[in-house]
Design an enzyme around this catalytic site. Structure first.
Site, PDB file in Angstrom:
ATOM      1  N   VAL A 163       0.859  -1.176   0.000  1.00  0.00           N
ATOM      2  CA  VAL A 163       0.000   0.000   0.000  1.00  0.00           C
ATOM      3  C   VAL A 163       0.898   1.229   0.000  1.00  0.00           C
ATOM      4  O   VAL A 163       1.921   1.261   0.687  1.00  0.00           O
ATOM      5  CB  VAL A 163      -0.925   0.031   1.233  1.00  0.00           C
ATOM      6  CG1 VAL A 163      -1.810   1.284   1.218  1.00  0.00           C
ATOM      7  CG2 VAL A 163      -1.788  -1.217   1.305  1.00  0.00           C
ATOM      8  N   CYS A 164       0.533   2.212  -0.802  1.00  0.00           N
ATOM      9  CA  CYS A 164       1.216   3.508  -0.793  1.00  0.00           C
ATOM     10  C   CYS A 164       2.710   3.317  -1.139  1.00  0.00           C
ATOM     11  O   CYS A 164       3.042   2.615  -2.089  1.00  0.00           O
ATOM     12  CB  CYS A 164       1.014   4.163   0.568  1.00  0.00           C
ATOM     13  SG  CYS A 164       1.349   5.929   0.627  1.00  0.00           S
ATOM     14  N   THR A 165       3.598   3.908  -0.364  1.00  0.00           N
ATOM     15  CA  THR A 165       5.034   3.791  -0.658  1.00  0.00           C
ATOM     16  C   THR A 165       5.592   2.426  -0.287  1.00  0.00           C
ATOM     17  O   THR A 165       6.794   2.189  -0.460  1.00  0.00           O
ATOM     18  CB  THR A 165       5.829   4.885   0.080  1.00  0.00           C
ATOM     19  OG1 THR A 165       5.545   4.806   1.481  1.00  0.00           O
ATOM     20  CG2 THR A 165       5.469   6.264  -0.437  1.00  0.00           C
TER      21      THR A 165
END
Length: 278
Positions: A163-165
């Site tokens: 998720v995300c970075t």
């Protein structure tokens, strides 16, 4: 007040939801002839099993979701998918870090507890790597122990996710070379440096790797994982169980919809809330 009277005025959550509603939900989640849901009170400590990988052993096969925690991760990146997955029949979600114990988020205001150490978890059906602030993400991208652990688990996972970075961490482990992937909107240029091909979408599935965009996109990916691990019926029931029906009061949830002032302020909000490196 007697116990019976107390129960009458203090209904359980099941009582509040109603027998008809919970009965219907049970069918979707494995009731009425389907696999029985795992008891939330079952003791799943490692010392009861003999798998040798730090994961519980039960009478029936249980699929394990391992969520990595590291200093400076973003809370919703981990908790969003957890909330979608934690009630599935025969699915066990375990949090993993360098060592068991509390792990602080990027703001430093919240800690989640890691149940297991990296060394004690050597396989999982699903690996989930959350993103974090600059400090946490960069440090983890350079953490050889974590990267080696990710590579080890990826050899045998059904799904390896981020998720995300968190996708930058997967990329640093060498798992995204030449593959379509997504990440936090402001981190898109870094994917190319790690050999991935940025691809638009709330989440991007490539083979057995699924990467989600920023923070709240983990909810969408988590619901998608429910469908993958179970079926669409269970996924729909899960969506209703957590009442995930977003209707935000604003429409600036992606950089394509936001103006430059909003984008700049968004990054300032994240940077200002982050705990600086020691």
């Amino acid at each position: 007040m007697t116990t019976a009277m107390h129960s009458a005025v203090q209904p359980s959550r099941r009582g509040v939801l109603g027998a008809a509603a919970t009965g219907a939900l049970a069918v979707g989640l494995g009731g009425a002839g389907g696999p029985a849901a795992a008891s939330p009170y079952r003791d799943d400590r490692v010392d009861q099993g003999a798998r040798g990988d730090g994961l519980p052993v039960g009478g029936s096969p249980r699929r394990t979701v391992a969520i990595l925690l590291y200093d400076g991760f973003t809370a919703l990146d981990a908790v969003g998918p957890y909330e979608m997955l934690c009630r599935l029949p025969d699915v066990r979600v375990v949090t993993v870090a360098h060592r068991p114990g509390p792990v602080r988020t990027d703001t430093g205001q919240l800690a989640l507890t890691a149940e297991r150490a990296l060394a004690d978890v050597r396989r999982a059906d699903v690996l989930l790597v959350p993103g974090g602030g600059n400090r946490g993400t960069i440090a983890t991208m350079e953490d050889r122990a974590v990267l080696n652990w990710i590579r080890l688990l990826h050899r045998r996972t059904t799904w390896t996710t981020s998720v995300c970075t968190g996708s930058l961490i997967l990329g640093s482990a060498g798992l995204l070379k030449g593959l379509p992937a997504t990440t936090y909107w402001a981190s898109r240029p870094y994917l190319a440096k790690l050999g991935a091909v940025w691809t638009p979408g709330r989440f991007v599935e490539t083979g057995r790797i699924i990467t989600a965009a920023g923070v709240s996109a983990g909810l969408d990916m988590g619901l998608h994982l429910v469908a993958r691990l179970c079926d669409d019926v269970t996924a729909r029931a899960t969506q209703l169980a957590v009442e995930y029906d977003p209707h935000p009061p604003f429409d600036s949830g992606s950089p394509e919809k936001a103006d430059e002032t909003t984008r700049r302020l968004a990054l300032e909000l994240i940077d200002d809330a982050a705990v600086p490196a020691a």
